[in-house]
Motif scaffolding. Sequence first.
Motif, PDB file in Angstrom:
ATOM      1  N   ARG A  20       0.853  -1.192   0.000  1.00  0.00           N
ATOM      2  CA  ARG A  20       0.000   0.000   0.000  1.00  0.00           C
ATOM      3  C   ARG A  20       0.886   1.240   0.000  1.00  0.00           C
ATOM      4  N   VAL A  21       0.557   2.180  -0.883  1.00  0.00           N
ATOM      5  CA  VAL A  21       1.259   3.464  -0.949  1.00  0.00           C
ATOM      6  C   VAL A  21       0.199   4.547  -0.977  1.00  0.00           C
ATOM      7  N   VAL A  22       0.366   5.584  -0.146  1.00  0.00           N
ATOM      8  CA  VAL A  22      -0.568   6.708  -0.105  1.00  0.00           C
ATOM      9  C   VAL A  22       0.242   7.997  -0.092  1.00  0.00           C
ATOM     10  N   ALA A  23      -0.206   8.990  -0.873  1.00  0.00           N
ATOM     11  CA  ALA A  23       0.462  10.288  -0.893  1.00  0.00           C
ATOM     12  C   ALA A  23      -0.594  11.390  -0.806  1.00  0.00           C
ATOM     13  N   PHE A  24      -0.216  12.506  -0.194  1.00  0.00           N
ATOM     14  CA  PHE A  24      -1.113  13.649  -0.039  1.00  0.00           C
ATOM     15  C   PHE A  24      -0.461  14.881  -0.637  1.00  0.00           C
ATOM     16  N   HIS A  25      -1.234  15.649  -1.409  1.00  0.00           N
ATOM     17  CA  HIS A  25      -0.751  16.910  -1.971  1.00  0.00           C
ATOM     18  C   HIS A  25      -1.673  18.025  -1.487  1.00  0.00           C
ATOM     19  N   ASP A  26      -1.137  18.949  -0.720  1.00  0.00           N
ATOM     20  CA  ASP A  26      -1.904  20.097  -0.214  1.00  0.00           C
ATOM     21  C   ASP A  26      -1.930  21.146  -1.318  1.00  0.00           C
ATOM     22  N   GLY A  27      -2.930  21.022  -2.208  1.00  0.00           N
ATOM     23  CA  GLY A  27      -2.970  21.838  -3.420  1.00  0.00           C
ATOM     24  C   GLY A  27      -3.557  23.218  -3.267  1.00  0.00           C
ATOM     25  N   GLY A  28      -4.203  23.491  -2.168  1.00  0.00           N
ATOM     26  CA  GLY A  28      -4.802  24.804  -1.972  1.00  0.00           C
ATOM     27  C   GLY A  28      -4.169  25.500  -0.796  1.00  0.00           C
ATOM     28  N   ASP A  29      -4.995  26.204  -0.024  1.00  0.00           N
ATOM     29  CA  ASP A  29      -4.515  26.849   1.199  1.00  0.00           C
ATOM     30  C   ASP A  29      -4.075  25.774   2.185  1.00  0.00           C
ATOM     31  N   ALA A  30      -3.292  26.191   3.170  1.00  0.00           N
ATOM     32  CA  ALA A  30      -2.843  25.236   4.191  1.00  0.00           C
ATOM     33  C   ALA A  30      -4.039  24.585   4.862  1.00  0.00           C
ATOM     34  N   GLY A  31      -3.922  23.284   5.144  1.00  0.00           N
ATOM     35  CA  GLY A  31      -5.036  22.544   5.742  1.00  0.00           C
ATOM     36  C   GLY A  31      -5.983  22.054   4.672  1.00  0.00           C
ATOM     37  N   VAL A  32      -7.140  21.537   5.063  1.00  0.00           N
ATOM     38  CA  VAL A  32      -8.115  21.015   4.113  1.00  0.00           C
ATOM     39  C   VAL A  32      -8.717  22.176   3.332  1.00  0.00           C
ATOM     40  N   SER A  33      -8.543  22.149   2.016  1.00  0.00           N
ATOM     41  CA  SER A  33      -9.057  23.226   1.169  1.00  0.00           C
ATOM     42  C   SER A  33      -9.237  22.712  -0.259  1.00  0.00           C
ATOM     43  N   LEU A  34      -9.886  23.538  -1.079  1.00  0.00           N
ATOM     44  CA  LEU A  34     -10.140  23.204  -2.476  1.00  0.00           C
ATOM     45  C   LEU A  34      -8.834  22.811  -3.172  1.00  0.00           C
ATOM     46  N   GLY A  35      -8.857  21.684  -3.867  1.00  0.00           N
ATOM     47  CA  GLY A  35      -7.699  21.251  -4.639  1.00  0.00           C
ATOM     48  C   GLY A  35      -6.777  20.278  -3.937  1.00  0.00           C
ATOM     49  N   ASP A  36      -6.989  20.017  -2.656  1.00  0.00           N
ATOM     50  CA  ASP A  36      -6.173  19.018  -1.972  1.00  0.00           C
ATOM     51  C   ASP A  36      -6.439  17.655  -2.598  1.00  0.00           C
ATOM     52  N   VAL A  37      -5.407  16.861  -2.748  1.00  0.00           N
ATOM     53  CA  VAL A  37      -5.550  15.561  -3.399  1.00  0.00           C
ATOM     54  C   VAL A  37      -4.830  14.502  -2.572  1.00  0.00           C
ATOM     55  N   ARG A  38      -5.489  13.357  -2.428  1.00  0.00           N
ATOM     56  CA  ARG A  38      -4.869  12.177  -1.813  1.00  0.00           C
ATOM     57  C   ARG A  38      -4.951  11.048  -2.838  1.00  0.00           C
ATOM     58  N   VAL A  39      -3.852  10.379  -3.085  1.00  0.00           N
ATOM     59  CA  VAL A  39      -3.818   9.271  -4.046  1.00  0.00           C
ATOM     60  C   VAL A  39      -3.254   8.038  -3.365  1.00  0.00           C
ATOM     61  N   GLY A  40      -3.622   6.888  -3.883  1.00  0.00           N
ATOM     62  CA  GLY A  40      -3.108   5.659  -3.288  1.00  0.00           C
ATOM     63  C   GLY A  40      -3.222   4.479  -4.216  1.00  0.00           C
ATOM     64  N   VAL A  41      -2.528   3.425  -3.826  1.00  0.00           N
ATOM     65  CA  VAL A  41      -2.594   2.153  -4.538  1.00  0.00           C
ATOM     66  C   VAL A  41      -2.528   1.048  -3.490  1.00  0.00           C
ATOM     67  N   ARG A  42      -3.277  -0.008  -3.704  1.00  0.00           N
ATOM     68  CA  ARG A  42      -3.298  -1.173  -2.822  1.00  0.00           C
ATOM     69  C   ARG A  42      -3.323  -2.432  -3.669  1.00  0.00           C
ATOM     70  N   SER A  43      -2.749  -3.501  -3.138  1.00  0.00           N
ATOM     71  CA  SER A  43      -2.880  -4.816  -3.764  1.00  0.00           C
ATOM     72  C   SER A  43      -4.244  -5.386  -3.419  1.00  0.00           C
ATOM     73  N   LEU A  44      -4.805  -6.175  -4.317  1.00  0.00           N
ATOM     74  CA  LEU A  44      -6.094  -6.830  -4.099  1.00  0.00           C
ATOM     75  C   LEU A  44      -5.919  -8.338  -4.062  1.00  0.00           C
ATOM     76  N   ILE A  45      -6.778  -8.990  -3.268  1.00  0.00           N
ATOM     77  CA  ILE A  45      -6.867 -10.443  -3.276  1.00  0.00           C
ATOM     78  C   ILE A  45      -8.320 -10.830  -3.490  1.00  0.00           C
ATOM     79  N   ASP A  46      -8.536 -12.035  -3.997  1.00  0.00           N
ATOM     80  CA  ASP A  46      -9.900 -12.515  -4.179  1.00  0.00           C
ATOM     81  C   ASP A  46     -10.370 -13.235  -2.915  1.00  0.00           C
TER      82      ASP A  46
END
Length: 172
Positions: free
Chosen positions: A39-65
């Motif tokens: 699992r990998v997760v990254a956060f980009h604070d794209g707007g004003d400091a803190g939670v704001s318009l344009g903030d992005v969180r991305v991630g990837v996880r392995s799956l099992i059946d």
Amino acid sequence: MVRRSVFAAVAVLVGSSLAGAAEGDGCGKFTLMSTGENRVVAFHDGGDAGVSLGDVRVGVRSLIDEEGEPAGLYRWYITSIDPAPPAGSTGAALYRGYFLLPDGMIMTEAVYEPASAVENTQSVSVTSGERAIVAGTGAYRTAQGFMLEDVVERHGASGRPLEKTFAFSLSC
């Protein structure tokens, strides 16, 4: 001339029916699970400091059946889309998830109001809930339906650290 047109129309209808049957092989109801592995997760604070318009969180996880076998990857991103949430509100977030499976890809989407501002883009897990199936490729090219995402106990029957289940209900 009319016979050729009728024959061509029948051939197209039969061919598309057979193609539809083959596309439906991956559809129906099935469950996948994400693990704490890979699992990998990254956060980009794209707007004003803190939670704001344009903030992005991305991630990837392995799956099992359901048998515990590797089933693909789950890639996702969440974007804050509320420029000025009203007092007492956490604003809105756009979620998109991509399930990259051996027989094709399934794309899910939702707009939601997170339970807390931290959950909007800064926590490492996406809020549980129902997601619409909006696109697919391969066996899922014509898929319609929904996916229910749910947090589960940290250790499943296999002993692996399970974090989420993804229950799909698809028609193709």
